[in-house]
Design a protein around this motif. Structure first.
Motif, PDB file in Angstrom:
ATOM      1  N   VAL A 172       0.836  -1.202   0.000  1.00 52.71           N
ATOM      2  CA  VAL A 172       0.000   0.000   0.000  1.00 52.71           C
ATOM      3  C   VAL A 172       0.872   1.254   0.000  1.00 52.71           C
ATOM      4  O   VAL A 172       0.580   2.232  -0.713  1.00 52.71           O
ATOM      5  N   ALA A 173       1.948   1.230   0.773  1.00 52.99           N
ATOM      6  CA  ALA A 173       2.829   2.408   0.814  1.00 52.99           C
ATOM      7  C   ALA A 173       3.431   2.678  -0.558  1.00 52.99           C
ATOM      8  O   ALA A 173       3.478   3.843  -1.022  1.00 52.99           O
ATOM      9  N   LEU A 174       3.927   1.642  -1.248  1.00 49.15           N
ATOM     10  CA  LEU A 174       4.512   1.824  -2.576  1.00 49.15           C
ATOM     11  C   LEU A 174       3.464   2.289  -3.571  1.00 49.15           C
ATOM     12  O   LEU A 174       3.698   3.224  -4.364  1.00 49.15           O
ATOM     13  N   ALA A 175       2.271   1.625  -3.543  1.00 46.48           N
ATOM     14  CA  ALA A 175       1.218   2.009  -4.486  1.00 46.48           C
ATOM     15  C   ALA A 175       0.732   3.428  -4.212  1.00 46.48           C
ATOM     16  O   ALA A 175       0.447   4.204  -5.146  1.00 46.48           O
ATOM     17  N   PHE A 176       0.637   3.790  -2.941  1.00 46.18           N
ATOM     18  CA  PHE A 176       0.196   5.134  -2.595  1.00 46.18           C
ATOM     19  C   PHE A 176       1.224   6.173  -3.049  1.00 46.18           C
ATOM     20  O   PHE A 176       0.861   7.245  -3.573  1.00 46.18           O
ATOM     21  N   ALA A 177       2.500   5.879  -2.856  1.00 45.90           N
ATOM     22  CA  ALA A 177       3.544   6.809  -3.310  1.00 45.90           C
ATOM     23  C   ALA A 177       3.508   6.962  -4.824  1.00 45.90           C
ATOM     24  O   ALA A 177       3.666   8.071  -5.367  1.00 45.90           O
TER      25      ALA A 177
END
Length: 701
Positions: A521-526
């Motif tokens: 989620v952190a990578l996709a959100f970034a």
């Protein structure tokens, strides 16, 4: 009005239940179908392998009529209590009857009742097996017993059902006749004994009556001894004599009183005497003649003297007669007194004799009652003996077979259509039960409402699960119009807000537990922030796991975050361009497991402060909060923190603890991101973008 507002609540609750069941079935339909198919197959094979069984029925009517020797219709009226009918049912199922049928039909060699291992069966085992195939019931409230026997062979079922019915009738008649004959013999012996006892009792009573002078039986109206019979007439005579004596005494006393008052002429008995009345008549005539003579001749004339002498003689006679009457009264009184005294003495003597004979009379009465009781017992026993002999000569069967068993055409068991239906029901129940157990054992949060009610924070976005074998973070790059990519854009809008005021620049992504999709989620959100045109930096703070390097498409070599924090490298050297325009990344070169704290002493805070001016947004991939110490102080450095929760997996207490710690530490938990949600689950529709409704807006991920 309140009723109208509250009426939809039960429907709403039922709708929630139906929705949750439907959701579980949609997500686990393959498991459900597999269990239903397996259980159905096993059940169908088991039912198909069941051998058929046939049930033959015979009917027996019970005759409740009483003995034909009954003297009235009331005694002959039929009467069978439920207890009596239960007794007949037990007689039909008696082990003795079953043993007789076993021997008659050679059932010890029958494999249906003998042990299957070929060993010799005991009589009790075969009898028990035989009775297990027999059922006896009463038909409604009638005096009819229905006997049903079940066997794998229809002919055998009918034959054994008839054997039980006929054996019951035969044994009942035989037992009844034998019992009546034994009773008759016993009655004859008993009558002989009672006859002798009656004769002895009557003879003893008669002898005692004779010795005691008791002339009549105590059963008659004139019962008693000779003294008893003499007392009554003697008492009557005494009463009469005393009455006569009293009367005589009264007459004598009255006469004496009259004499004392006016002479004897005043006595009533004297006045009533015929002799005295005649003498007084003669005296009256003499007095008349004397008056004529005295008037004619004078008192000295001889004729006057003769008349005077005659008058004196009459007066003497009258006086003598009066004295005789008085004496007669005295004699009568004395005689009456004497008679009464004699009778009284005789009665006293009889009463004395009677006192001595009372005990003899009581003993005699007891002997007579004993003799009478024995006579009554003898007569009753004689009547019972007569009835027993009649029963022995007339063996009336009180039961009869009114319907013999016929070989059944169709099997009675198993009811295969019904069993197939039950198998299907059981299979579906097993499937539903398995799904329910799995759902309930998960213990995770599944719906938007449940999360918001239990955790007190909003759901920022619902991230659907992607197909197996795909990197979820790459889906948004390969299919930017998919539901997965759109969910990250929804998260961006929820975290950043619709206005440009006070937009959080440092955003931390964390979770309560590991393996909840936090790093993805952190990578996709970034990437979502970078694709939106904002310079973005993703910082991998989960230094012990350090898997972000494996998820990004761009290569990363050289120093990493640990080297920067330790001062071994400059931040510019460690930051590398990402795989999306406007995205840079500061990763961990390898997992870090040393005891020192690389984030301490303000190093991480100074690093973030130095990078704020270079990037529009900084995304921190934090470690899980529970079990690790790094995440909580790092979350306090961020402007906003989003907590990732895995759908149907993260326990509610764990998520609640993580959010509570963030608030305690002064962090800003803006909400949760629900990850790995089944696209068909209601949780996806909780934000009103269910895949079926928005199929025209997305492309399948």
């Amino acid at each position: 009005m309140e009723g109208k507002l509250r009426a939809p609540e039960p429907d709403a609750r039922m709708g929630d239940v139906v929705a949750r069941v439907s959701d579980a079935l949609r997500r686990r339909w393959m498991l459900f179908i597999g269990i239903v198919s397996a259980v159905t197959l096993i059940g169908v094979l088991a039912v198909a392998s069941m051998p058929p069984h046939y049930t033959a029925a015979a009917r027996i009517r019970l005759d409740p009529s009483r003995s034909p020797l009954a003297g009235n219709a009331q005694a002959q009226r039929a009467e069978l209590t439920p207890e009596a009918i239960d007794t007949e049912v037990m007689a039909l199922r008696s082990p003795e009857l079953a043993q007789a049928i076993t021997a008659a039909h050679n059932l010890r060699a029958d494999p249906e009742f003998a042990p299957a291992n070929g060993t010799a069966a005991s009589g009790h085992a075969v009898t028990a097996a035989l009775l297990s195939h027999l059922t006896v019931d009463r038909e409604a409230m009638a005096y009819v017993l229905q006997l049903r026997f079940t066997s794998a062979d229809p002919l055998k079922a009918a034959a054994l059902a008839n054997a039980f019915a006929e054996g019951y009738i035969d044994r009942r008649m035989t037992n009844r006749v034998g019992t009546a004959e034994r009773q008759s013999a016993w009655f004859r012996q008993r009558l002989d004994e009672l006859g002798r006892e009656v004769m002895e009792a009557e003879a003893s009573a008669a002898d005692y009556r004779a010795r005691a002078g008791i002339v009549h039986s105590s059963a008659g109206p004139g019962a008693g001894t000779i003294s008893d019979q003499q007392v009554a007439p003697l008492a009557s005579s005494l009463a009469s004599a005393e009455s006569d004596a009293a009367a005589a005494r009264s007459n004598l006393a009255a006469a004496r009183a009259q004499v004392a008052r006016g002479g004897m002429d005043a006595v009533s008995e004297v006045l009533g005497s015929v002799v005295i009345a005649d003498l007084r008549r003669q005296r009256a005539e003499v007095l008349r003649a004397r008056g004529e003579i005295d008037a004619r001749y004078g008192e000295r004339h001889p004729e006057s003297i003769r008349v005077a002498n005659q008058l004196a003689s009459l007066d003497g006679q009258i006086d003598a007669e009066a004295q005789r009457v008085i004496g007669s009264l005295q004699a009568s009184a004395a005689a009456a007194e004497a008679r009464a005294g004699s009778l009284r003495a005789s009665l006293d003597m009889l009463e004395h004799q009677r006192e001595h004979s009372t005990r003899d009379a009581v003993i005699a009465a007891g002997l007579e009652r004993e003799a009478a009781a024995k006579r009554a017992l003898y007569e009753r026993t004689s009547q019972m003996s007569l009835e027993s002999m009649q029963a022995a000569r007339l063996p009336i069967a009180q039961a009869e077979v009114i319907e013999r068993a016929a070989p059944p055409v169709r099997p009675s068991a198993p009811n295969k259509p019904l069993l197939y239906a039950l198998v299907l029901i059981v299979a579906m129940a097993a499937g539903m039960g398995t799904v329910a157990v799995i759902e309930l054992s998960g213990g995770g949060l599944r719906s938007i409402k449940e999360i918001e009610d239990r955790l007190g924070v909003p759901v920022l976005a619902v991230v659907p699960r992607v197909r197996s074998g795909q990197n979820p973070a790459d889906v948004m790059l390969e299919r930017p119009a998919s539901m997965f990519a759109e969910s990250l854009r929804i998260a961006r809008a929820a975290i950043l807000g619709a206005r440009e005021e006070h937009v959080p620049r440092v955003i931390a992504i964390t979770s309560a537990l590991p393996a909840e999709g936090k790093t993805t989620v952190a990578l996709a959100f970034a990437r979502t922030l970078a694709i939106g045109g904002t310079p973005t930096l993703i910082v991998e703070c989960d230094i012990r796991r350090a898997v972000l390097r494996e998820l990004v498409r761009s290569g990363s070599s050289g120093p990493g975050l640990i080297e920067v924090l330790r001062g071994e490298a400059d931040a510019g050297e460690a930051i590398r361009p990402g795989d999306v325009t406007n995205l840079d990344q500061l990763l961990v070169r390898s997992p870090f497991f040393k005891a020192d704290d690389p984030f301490g002493e303000g190093r991480m805070e100074r690093l973030i402060a130095g990078l704020r001016d270079r990037y529009g947004h900084i995304v921190l991939d934090l470690p899980p909060l529970i079990g690790l110490a790094d995440g909580r102080p790092l979350a306090a450095l961020a402007d906003a923190t989003a907590v990732v929760i895995k759908w149907n997996a993260t326990p509610a207490p764990a998520a609640a603890s993580a959010l509570s710690w963030l608030r305690t530490d002064g962090s800003n938990p803006v909400g949760v991101i629900l990850t790995q949600v089944d696209p068909a689950a209601p949780a996806v529709g909780g934000l009103y973008h269910h895949s079926k409704l928005y199929s025209d807006y997305y492309r399948a991920a």
